[in-house]
Design an enzyme around this catalytic site. Structure first.
Site, PDB file in Angstrom:
ATOM      1  N   LYS A 119      -4.848  -8.873  -6.327  1.00 51.42           N
ATOM      2  CA  LYS A 119      -6.143  -8.840  -5.772  1.00 51.42           C
ATOM      3  C   LYS A 119      -7.361  -8.218  -5.868  1.00 51.42           C
ATOM      4  O   LYS A 119      -7.117  -7.054  -6.712  1.00 51.42           O
ATOM      5  CB  LYS A 119      -5.452  -9.525  -4.749  1.00 51.42           C
ATOM      6  CG  LYS A 119      -6.672  -7.872  -3.483  1.00 51.42           C
ATOM      7  CD  LYS A 119      -6.304  -7.989  -2.286  1.00 51.42           C
ATOM      8  CE  LYS A 119      -6.596  -7.319  -1.429  1.00 51.42           C
ATOM      9  NZ  LYS A 119      -7.123  -6.909   0.042  1.00 51.42           N
ATOM     10  N   LYS A 128       0.359  -0.777  -0.192  1.00 49.45           N
ATOM     11  CA  LYS A 128      -0.324  -0.253   0.188  1.00 49.45           C
ATOM     12  C   LYS A 128       0.687   1.381   0.442  1.00 49.45           C
ATOM     13  O   LYS A 128       0.440   2.313  -0.587  1.00 49.45           O
ATOM     14  CB  LYS A 128      -0.931   0.225   0.914  1.00 49.45           C
ATOM     15  CG  LYS A 128      -2.123  -1.476   1.566  1.00 49.45           C
ATOM     16  CD  LYS A 128      -3.374  -0.090   1.941  1.00 49.45           C
ATOM     17  CE  LYS A 128      -4.306  -1.289   1.415  1.00 49.45           C
ATOM     18  NZ  LYS A 128      -5.296  -1.060   2.204  1.00 49.45           N
ATOM     19  N   LYS A 181     -11.046  -2.713  -3.854  1.00 49.10           N
ATOM     20  CA  LYS A 181     -12.197  -1.741  -4.113  1.00 49.10           C
ATOM     21  C   LYS A 181     -11.523  -0.052  -4.130  1.00 49.10           C
ATOM     22  O   LYS A 181     -12.168   0.125  -4.313  1.00 49.10           O
ATOM     23  CB  LYS A 181     -13.099  -1.684  -2.676  1.00 49.10           C
ATOM     24  CG  LYS A 181     -12.828  -1.567  -1.427  1.00 49.10           C
ATOM     25  CD  LYS A 181     -13.499  -1.296   0.046  1.00 49.10           C
ATOM     26  CE  LYS A 181     -13.332  -2.284   1.374  1.00 49.10           C
ATOM     27  NZ  LYS A 181     -12.472  -2.227   1.972  1.00 49.10           N
TER      28      LYS A 181
HETATM   29  N1  AQP Z   1     -10.019  -9.938  -3.587  1.00 51.29           N
HETATM   30  C1  AQP Z   1     -10.367 -10.605  -2.724  1.00 51.29           C
HETATM   31  N2  AQP Z   1     -10.984 -11.926  -2.765  1.00 51.29           N
HETATM   32  C2  AQP Z   1     -10.812 -12.531  -0.920  1.00 51.29           C
HETATM   33  N3  AQP Z   1     -11.439 -11.742  -0.004  1.00 51.29           N
HETATM   34  C3  AQP Z   1     -10.665 -10.285   0.200  1.00 51.29           C
HETATM   35  N4  AQP Z   1     -11.059  -9.387   1.006  1.00 51.29           N
HETATM   36  C4  AQP Z   1     -10.663  -8.609   0.489  1.00 51.29           C
HETATM   37  N5  AQP Z   1     -10.316  -8.912  -0.934  1.00 51.29           N
HETATM   38  C5  AQP Z   1     -10.296 -10.082  -1.469  1.00 51.29           C
HETATM   39  C6  AQP Z   1     -11.435 -10.068   2.634  1.00 51.29           C
HETATM   40  O1  AQP Z   1     -12.436  -8.933   2.632  1.00 51.29           O
HETATM   41  C7  AQP Z   1     -12.144  -8.842   4.147  1.00 51.29           C
HETATM   42  C8  AQP Z   1     -12.327  -7.153   4.530  1.00 51.29           C
HETATM   43  O2  AQP Z   1     -11.357  -6.555   3.486  1.00 51.29           O
HETATM   44  P1  AQP Z   1     -11.143  -4.111   3.683  1.00 51.29           P
HETATM   45  O3  AQP Z   1     -11.963  -3.633   3.248  1.00 51.29           O
HETATM   46  O4  AQP Z   1     -11.097  -5.011   5.538  1.00 51.29           O
HETATM   47  O5  AQP Z   1      -9.397  -4.678   3.068  1.00 51.29           O
HETATM   48  P2  AQP Z   1      -8.778  -5.332   1.719  1.00 51.29           P
HETATM   49  O6  AQP Z   1      -8.846  -7.043   2.322  1.00 51.29           O
HETATM   50  O7  AQP Z   1      -7.279  -4.534   1.846  1.00 51.29           O
HETATM   51  O8  AQP Z   1      -9.690  -4.910   1.390  1.00 51.29           O
HETATM   52  P3  AQP Z   1      -9.350  -4.041  -0.625  1.00 51.29           P
HETATM   53  O9  AQP Z   1     -11.114  -4.140  -1.167  1.00 51.29           O
HETATM   54  O10 AQP Z   1      -8.012  -4.565  -1.052  1.00 51.29           O
HETATM   55  O11 AQP Z   1     -10.017  -2.865   0.105  1.00 51.29           O
HETATM   56  P4  AQP Z   1      -8.609  -1.863  -0.071  1.00 51.29           P
HETATM   57  O12 AQP Z   1      -8.827  -1.806  -1.522  1.00 51.29           O
HETATM   58  O13 AQP Z   1      -9.302  -0.658   0.969  1.00 51.29           O
HETATM   59  O14 AQP Z   1      -7.581  -2.088   0.296  1.00 51.29           O
HETATM   60  C9  AQP Z   1     -10.591  -9.305   4.101  1.00 51.29           C
HETATM   61  O15 AQP Z   1     -11.431 -10.420   5.064  1.00 51.29           O
HETATM   62  C10 AQP Z   1     -10.076  -9.340   3.226  1.00 51.29           C
HETATM   63  O16 AQP Z   1      -9.231 -10.463   3.518  1.00 51.29           O
END
Ligand code: AQP
Length: 345
Positions: free
Chosen positions: A204, A121, A207
Protein backbone atom coordinates in the site's frame (compact mmCIF):
# COMPACT_ATOMS: atom_id res chain seq x y z
CA UNK A 1 -26.70 -12.32 21.57
CA UNK A 2 -30.48 -12.00 21.81
CA UNK A 3 -32.63 -11.49 18.72
CA UNK A 4 -34.02 -8.25 20.15
CA UNK A 5 -33.70 -5.38 17.66
CA UNK A 6 -30.61 -3.30 18.23
CA UNK A 7 -31.02 0.21 19.54
CA UNK A 8 -30.90 2.70 16.65
CA UNK A 9 -28.28 5.43 17.12
CA UNK A 10 -28.50 8.70 15.18
CA UNK A 11 -26.02 8.74 12.29
CA UNK A 12 -22.68 10.30 13.06
CA UNK A 13 -19.52 9.89 11.02
CA UNK A 14 -16.07 9.72 12.61
CA UNK A 15 -12.69 9.17 11.02
CA UNK A 16 -9.08 10.12 11.60
CA UNK A 17 -5.66 10.41 10.02
CA UNK A 18 -2.27 10.19 11.74
CA UNK A 19 0.13 13.14 11.58
CA UNK A 20 2.95 10.66 11.04
CA UNK A 21 4.33 12.40 7.96
CA UNK A 22 2.95 14.28 4.97
CA UNK A 23 -0.39 13.34 3.40
CA UNK A 24 -0.24 10.93 0.47
CA UNK A 25 -2.48 10.41 -2.53
CA UNK A 26 -3.60 7.22 -0.70
CA UNK A 27 -4.82 9.25 2.28
CA UNK A 28 -6.48 11.74 -0.09
CA UNK A 29 -8.37 9.23 -2.26
CA UNK A 30 -8.96 6.58 0.43
CA UNK A 31 -9.97 9.01 3.17
CA UNK A 32 -10.00 12.81 2.73
CA UNK A 33 -11.97 12.98 -0.52
CA UNK A 34 -14.61 10.75 0.99
CA UNK A 35 -14.65 12.77 4.23
CA UNK A 36 -15.58 15.80 2.14
CA UNK A 37 -18.32 13.85 0.35
CA UNK A 38 -19.76 12.80 3.74
CA UNK A 39 -19.72 16.42 4.95
CA UNK A 40 -21.63 17.42 1.82
CA UNK A 41 -24.27 14.73 2.57
CA UNK A 42 -25.31 16.76 5.60
CA UNK A 43 -24.61 14.03 8.22
CA UNK A 44 -22.73 15.16 11.36
CA UNK A 45 -19.03 14.60 10.68
CA UNK A 46 -16.23 14.43 13.25
CA UNK A 47 -12.66 14.33 11.87
CA UNK A 48 -9.65 13.84 14.06
CA UNK A 49 -5.92 14.28 13.62
CA UNK A 50 -4.83 11.30 15.67
CA UNK A 51 -1.58 12.52 17.20
CA UNK A 52 -1.71 9.96 20.03
CA UNK A 53 -1.70 7.23 17.39
CA UNK A 54 1.26 8.83 15.63
CA UNK A 55 3.47 8.58 18.75
CA UNK A 56 3.08 4.79 18.84
CA UNK A 57 6.23 5.00 16.71
CA UNK A 58 8.92 7.60 17.46
CA UNK A 59 8.11 11.15 16.30
CA UNK A 60 10.46 14.09 16.58
CA UNK A 61 8.38 16.60 18.67
CA UNK A 62 9.04 19.53 16.33
CA UNK A 63 8.15 17.45 13.27
CA UNK A 64 5.02 16.14 14.98
CA UNK A 65 3.79 19.68 15.59
CA UNK A 66 4.50 20.58 11.96
CA UNK A 67 2.81 17.43 10.61
CA UNK A 68 -0.25 18.06 12.80
CA UNK A 69 -0.69 21.59 11.48
CA UNK A 70 0.05 20.52 7.91
CA UNK A 71 -2.54 17.77 8.18
CA UNK A 72 -5.09 20.27 9.48
CA UNK A 73 -4.26 22.46 6.47
CA UNK A 74 -4.67 19.38 4.23
CA UNK A 75 -8.13 18.66 5.62
CA UNK A 76 -9.26 22.24 5.07
CA UNK A 77 -7.61 22.56 1.64
CA UNK A 78 -9.30 19.33 0.51
CA UNK A 79 -12.70 20.80 1.41
CA UNK A 80 -13.38 20.14 5.10
CA UNK A 81 -15.10 23.21 6.51
CA UNK A 82 -14.25 23.57 10.23
CA UNK A 83 -17.57 25.33 10.74
CA UNK A 84 -19.56 22.37 9.42
CA UNK A 85 -17.38 19.41 10.39
CA UNK A 86 -15.69 19.06 13.78
CA UNK A 87 -11.94 19.09 13.09
CA UNK A 88 -9.44 18.74 15.95
CA UNK A 89 -6.37 16.92 17.18
CA UNK A 90 -6.97 13.92 19.41
CA UNK A 91 -4.71 14.82 22.35
CA UNK A 92 -6.77 17.95 23.07
CA UNK A 93 -9.72 15.75 24.10
CA UNK A 94 -8.66 13.52 27.03
CA UNK A 95 -11.76 11.32 26.68
CA UNK A 96 -9.98 9.36 23.91
CA UNK A 97 -7.16 8.21 26.18
CA UNK A 98 -9.40 7.49 29.15
CA UNK A 99 -11.88 5.43 27.15
CA UNK A 100 -8.96 3.61 25.50
CA UNK A 101 -7.84 2.47 28.97
CA UNK A 102 -11.29 1.08 29.71
CA UNK A 103 -11.18 -0.71 26.34
CA UNK A 104 -7.72 -2.09 27.18
CA UNK A 105 -9.62 -3.93 29.90
CA UNK A 106 -12.35 -5.12 27.50
CA UNK A 107 -10.33 -6.28 24.48
CA UNK A 108 -8.54 -9.63 24.76
CA UNK A 109 -4.85 -10.24 24.06
CA UNK A 110 -5.76 -12.82 21.43
CA UNK A 111 -7.85 -10.29 19.49
CA UNK A 112 -4.94 -7.86 19.27
CA UNK A 113 -2.43 -10.55 18.38
CA UNK A 114 -4.41 -11.19 15.21
CA UNK A 115 -4.06 -7.60 13.97
CA UNK A 116 -2.07 -7.67 10.73
CA UNK A 117 -1.12 -3.98 10.91
CA UNK A 118 0.85 -4.59 14.11
CA UNK A 119 2.60 -7.54 12.48
CA UNK A 120 3.37 -5.43 9.37
CA UNK A 121 4.63 -2.45 11.34
CA UNK A 122 6.51 -4.26 14.09
CA UNK A 123 7.84 -6.90 11.69
CA UNK A 124 10.56 -9.03 13.19
CA UNK A 125 11.09 -6.56 16.02
CA UNK A 126 7.83 -7.08 17.93
CA UNK A 127 9.67 -7.24 21.27
CA UNK A 128 11.04 -3.75 20.72
CA UNK A 129 7.74 -2.26 19.50
CA UNK A 130 5.97 0.11 21.89
CA UNK A 131 3.07 -1.19 23.95
CA UNK A 132 1.11 1.65 22.32
CA UNK A 133 1.61 0.17 18.86
CA UNK A 134 0.18 -3.12 20.08
CA UNK A 135 -2.79 -1.47 21.83
CA UNK A 136 -3.38 0.99 18.95
CA UNK A 137 -6.68 -0.62 17.86
CA UNK A 138 -8.15 -0.09 21.35
CA UNK A 139 -7.42 3.62 21.11
CA UNK A 140 -8.98 3.64 17.65
CA UNK A 141 -12.11 1.99 19.09
CA UNK A 142 -12.17 4.70 21.78
CA UNK A 143 -11.82 7.45 19.14
CA UNK A 144 -14.90 6.17 17.37
CA UNK A 145 -17.05 5.10 20.30
CA UNK A 146 -16.40 8.25 22.39
CA UNK A 147 -18.67 9.95 19.82
CA UNK A 148 -21.16 7.08 19.47
CA UNK A 149 -20.20 7.25 15.81
CA UNK A 150 -22.18 4.92 13.60
CA UNK A 151 -20.24 5.13 10.33
CA UNK A 152 -16.51 5.20 9.75
CA UNK A 153 -15.15 5.93 6.25
CA UNK A 154 -11.69 4.37 5.92
CA UNK A 155 -9.42 2.65 3.43
CA UNK A 156 -9.33 -1.13 3.09
CA UNK A 157 -6.29 -1.37 5.44
CA UNK A 158 -8.41 -0.33 8.44
CA UNK A 159 -11.12 -2.97 7.99
CA UNK A 160 -9.68 -5.33 10.60
CA UNK A 161 -9.40 -2.54 13.19
CA UNK A 162 -13.06 -1.66 12.64
CA UNK A 163 -14.06 -5.27 13.17
CA UNK A 164 -12.21 -5.08 16.48
CA UNK A 165 -14.11 -1.88 17.33
CA UNK A 166 -17.34 -3.77 16.72
CA UNK A 167 -16.15 -6.65 18.93
CA UNK A 168 -15.25 -4.23 21.74
CA UNK A 169 -18.66 -2.52 21.57
CA UNK A 170 -20.46 -5.88 21.58
CA UNK A 171 -18.41 -7.25 24.50
CA UNK A 172 -18.76 -4.06 26.55
CA UNK A 173 -22.53 -4.00 26.00
CA UNK A 174 -22.78 -7.69 26.82
CA UNK A 175 -20.54 -7.66 29.92
CA UNK A 176 -22.33 -4.68 31.47
CA UNK A 177 -25.80 -5.65 30.24
CA UNK A 178 -26.36 -2.38 28.37
CA UNK A 179 -26.97 -1.20 24.84
CA UNK A 180 -24.64 1.71 25.17
CA UNK A 181 -22.08 1.60 22.36
CA UNK A 182 -23.22 1.39 18.73
CA UNK A 183 -21.88 -1.41 16.55
CA UNK A 184 -20.21 0.68 13.85
CA UNK A 185 -20.40 0.21 10.11
CA UNK A 186 -17.19 0.49 8.13
CA UNK A 187 -17.66 2.54 4.95
CA UNK A 188 -15.11 1.21 2.48
CA UNK A 189 -16.12 2.17 -1.01
CA UNK A 190 -14.92 3.72 -4.27
CA UNK A 191 -12.17 2.83 -6.73
CA UNK A 192 -9.36 3.83 -4.40
CA UNK A 193 -9.95 2.01 -1.12
CA UNK A 194 -6.38 0.72 -1.44
CA UNK A 195 -3.98 2.91 -3.37
CA UNK A 196 -0.77 0.98 -3.90
CA UNK A 197 2.87 2.02 -3.89
CA UNK A 198 4.16 3.35 -7.22
CA UNK A 199 7.23 1.14 -6.81
CA UNK A 200 5.47 -2.10 -5.82
CA UNK A 201 1.85 -2.76 -6.73
CA UNK A 202 1.45 -5.28 -3.92
CA UNK A 203 2.31 -2.79 -1.12
CA UNK A 204 0.00 0.00 0.00
CA UNK A 205 1.07 3.58 -0.63
CA UNK A 206 2.16 4.83 2.78
CA UNK A 207 3.50 8.08 4.21
CA UNK A 208 6.11 6.23 6.23
CA UNK A 209 7.54 4.22 3.28
CA UNK A 210 11.26 5.04 3.19
CA UNK A 211 11.07 5.60 -0.60
CA UNK A 212 9.63 8.98 -1.56
CA UNK A 213 9.25 7.65 -5.13
CA UNK A 214 6.69 5.15 -3.84
CA UNK A 215 4.11 7.82 -3.14
CA UNK A 216 2.63 11.10 -4.31
CA UNK A 217 2.61 13.61 -1.47
CA UNK A 218 -0.05 16.32 -1.38
CA UNK A 219 2.84 18.77 -1.03
CA UNK A 220 4.56 17.58 -4.26
CA UNK A 221 4.71 20.17 -7.02
CA UNK A 222 3.55 19.51 -10.59
CA UNK A 223 7.02 18.43 -11.77
CA UNK A 224 7.45 15.95 -8.93
CA UNK A 225 3.99 14.45 -9.53
CA UNK A 226 4.64 14.05 -13.28
CA UNK A 227 8.09 12.59 -12.66
CA UNK A 228 6.84 10.05 -10.11
CA UNK A 229 4.03 8.89 -12.40
CA UNK A 230 6.41 8.64 -15.36
CA UNK A 231 8.75 6.48 -13.29
CA UNK A 232 5.98 4.40 -11.68
CA UNK A 233 6.64 0.71 -12.11
CA UNK A 234 4.48 -0.94 -14.81
CA UNK A 235 4.62 -3.94 -17.12
CA UNK A 236 5.37 -3.76 -20.86
CA UNK A 237 1.81 -4.69 -22.01
CA UNK A 238 -0.69 -2.09 -23.20
CA UNK A 239 -3.80 -1.51 -21.05
CA UNK A 240 -6.36 -4.27 -21.60
CA UNK A 241 -9.69 -3.85 -23.40
CA UNK A 242 -11.66 -5.05 -20.35
CA UNK A 243 -11.33 -4.87 -16.56
CA UNK A 244 -10.71 -8.63 -16.27
CA UNK A 245 -7.51 -8.11 -18.25
CA UNK A 246 -6.05 -6.28 -15.20
CA UNK A 247 -6.05 -9.55 -13.26
CA UNK A 248 -2.51 -10.29 -12.08
CA UNK A 249 -1.29 -6.81 -13.18
CA UNK A 250 -1.19 -5.03 -9.80
CA UNK A 251 0.69 -1.92 -11.01
CA UNK A 252 -1.54 -1.37 -14.05
CA UNK A 253 -4.66 -1.87 -11.95
CA UNK A 254 -3.40 0.64 -9.40
CA UNK A 255 -2.85 3.37 -11.99
CA UNK A 256 -6.29 2.71 -13.53
CA UNK A 257 -7.92 2.92 -10.09
CA UNK A 258 -6.08 6.15 -9.29
CA UNK A 259 -7.24 7.68 -12.59
CA UNK A 260 -10.84 6.56 -11.97
CA UNK A 261 -10.91 7.94 -8.46
CA UNK A 262 -9.34 11.28 -9.39
CA UNK A 263 -11.74 11.68 -12.35
CA UNK A 264 -14.79 10.44 -10.37
CA UNK A 265 -15.51 7.76 -12.94
CA UNK A 266 -15.57 3.95 -12.82
CA UNK A 267 -12.44 1.94 -13.67
CA UNK A 268 -14.47 0.45 -16.57
CA UNK A 269 -14.72 3.93 -18.10
CA UNK A 270 -10.93 4.38 -17.85
CA UNK A 271 -10.42 1.07 -19.66
CA UNK A 272 -13.04 2.17 -22.21
CA UNK A 273 -10.97 5.27 -22.96
CA UNK A 274 -7.42 3.90 -22.70
CA UNK A 275 -7.82 0.15 -23.43
CA UNK A 276 -5.29 -0.98 -26.06
CA UNK A 277 -3.00 2.02 -25.42
CA UNK A 278 0.45 1.73 -23.87
CA UNK A 279 1.67 3.43 -20.69
CA UNK A 280 3.47 5.95 -22.90
CA UNK A 281 0.04 7.46 -23.59
CA UNK A 282 -1.70 6.66 -20.29
CA UNK A 283 0.91 7.95 -17.86
CA UNK A 284 1.01 11.54 -19.23
CA UNK A 285 -2.81 11.66 -19.15
CA UNK A 286 -2.77 10.44 -15.54
CA UNK A 287 -0.06 12.93 -14.59
CA UNK A 288 -2.05 15.78 -16.13
CA UNK A 289 -5.20 14.75 -14.26
CA UNK A 290 -3.32 14.34 -10.96
CA UNK A 291 -1.74 17.78 -11.28
CA UNK A 292 -5.09 19.35 -12.20
CA UNK A 293 -6.76 17.88 -9.08
CA UNK A 294 -3.91 18.18 -6.59
CA UNK A 295 -2.35 21.55 -7.49
CA UNK A 296 -5.20 23.64 -6.01
CA UNK A 297 -5.08 21.62 -2.77
CA UNK A 298 -1.32 22.00 -2.64
CA UNK A 299 -1.57 25.78 -3.15
CA UNK A 300 -4.27 26.15 -0.49
CA UNK A 301 -2.25 24.09 2.02
CA UNK A 302 0.71 26.40 1.53
CA UNK A 303 -1.47 29.45 2.02
CA UNK A 304 -3.02 28.06 5.21
CA UNK A 305 0.38 27.08 6.61
CA UNK A 306 1.43 30.74 6.52
CA UNK A 307 -0.89 31.40 9.47
CA UNK A 308 -0.19 28.62 11.96
CA UNK A 309 -1.80 30.51 14.84
CA UNK A 310 -5.07 30.40 12.92
CA UNK A 311 -4.71 26.64 12.40
CA UNK A 312 -4.12 26.17 16.15
CA UNK A 313 -7.16 28.34 16.90
CA UNK A 314 -9.37 26.24 14.61
CA UNK A 315 -8.08 23.00 16.16
CA UNK A 316 -8.78 24.36 19.64
CA UNK A 317 -12.31 25.33 18.67
CA UNK A 318 -12.89 21.92 17.11
CA UNK A 319 -11.59 20.23 20.26
CA UNK A 320 -14.07 22.14 22.41
CA UNK A 321 -16.95 20.99 20.21
CA UNK A 322 -15.60 17.43 20.22
CA UNK A 323 -15.24 17.43 24.00
CA UNK A 324 -18.84 18.57 24.41
CA UNK A 325 -19.94 15.34 22.68
CA UNK A 326 -17.37 12.93 24.12
CA UNK A 327 -17.35 14.00 27.78
CA UNK A 328 -21.00 13.09 28.58
CA UNK A 329 -20.51 9.73 26.80
CA UNK A 330 -17.40 9.11 28.89
CA UNK A 331 -19.25 10.15 32.07
CA UNK A 332 -21.96 7.57 31.34
CA UNK A 333 -19.29 4.96 30.62
CA UNK A 334 -17.67 5.56 34.03
CA UNK A 335 -21.08 5.23 35.64
CA UNK A 336 -21.77 1.92 33.81
CA UNK A 337 -18.34 0.55 34.77
CA UNK A 338 -18.72 1.57 38.44
CA UNK A 339 -16.08 4.27 38.66
CA UNK A 340 -17.03 6.84 41.32
CA UNK A 341 -16.83 10.45 40.27
CA UNK A 342 -17.56 12.60 43.32
CA UNK A 343 -15.28 15.61 42.92
CA UNK A 344 -16.98 18.90 42.30
CA UNK A 345 -14.39 20.72 40.20
N1 AQP B 1 -2.76 3.60 0.37
C1 AQP B 1 -3.96 3.90 0.84
N2 AQP B 1 -5.06 3.71 0.07
C2 AQP B 1 -6.30 4.03 0.55
N3 AQP B 1 -6.50 4.54 1.77
C3 AQP B 1 -5.44 4.75 2.56
N4 AQP B 1 -5.30 5.25 3.79
C4 AQP B 1 -3.98 5.26 4.12
N5 AQP B 1 -3.25 4.78 3.13
C5 AQP B 1 -4.12 4.45 2.14
C6 AQP B 1 -6.40 5.68 4.61
O1 AQP B 1 -6.07 6.95 5.15
C7 AQP B 1 -6.65 7.07 6.45
C8 AQP B 1 -5.63 7.55 7.41
O2 AQP B 1 -4.59 6.61 7.56
P1 AQP B 1 -3.53 6.85 8.70
O3 AQP B 1 -2.59 7.88 8.30
O4 AQP B 1 -4.18 7.10 9.98
O5 AQP B 1 -2.85 5.48 8.86
P2 AQP B 1 -2.36 4.48 7.81
O6 AQP B 1 -3.51 3.75 7.22
O7 AQP B 1 -1.35 3.63 8.53
O8 AQP B 1 -1.70 5.39 6.69
P3 AQP B 1 -0.22 5.44 6.24
O9 AQP B 1 -0.09 6.47 5.19
O10 AQP B 1 0.23 4.06 5.88
O11 AQP B 1 0.51 5.95 7.53
P4 AQP B 1 1.75 5.32 8.24
O12 AQP B 1 2.78 5.16 7.14
O13 AQP B 1 2.16 6.29 9.28
O14 AQP B 1 1.31 4.02 8.80
C9 AQP B 1 -7.24 5.71 6.79
O15 AQP B 1 -8.64 5.76 6.56
C10 AQP B 1 -6.58 4.80 5.83
O16 AQP B 1 -7.40 3.68 5.54
Amino acid sequence: MSDAPRKVFPQRIFSGIQPSGGLTLGNYLGALKRFVAAQEDGIETVYCIVDLHAITVWQEPQKLRHATRELAAGFIAAGIDPARSILFNQSQVPAHAELAWIFNCVARMGWLRRMTQFKDKAGKHAEEASVGLFAYPNLMAADILAYHATHVPVGEDQKQHLELTRDIAIKFNHDYGVEFFPVVEPVIEGAATRVMSLRDGTKKMSKSDPSDQSRINLTDDADAIAQKIRKARTDPEPLPESLEGLEGRAEARNLVNIYASLADILPEAVIGEFGGQGFGAFKPALAELAVEKLAPINAEMRRLMEDQAEIDRLLGQGAERAQAIAEPILAQTREIVGLIRSRTG
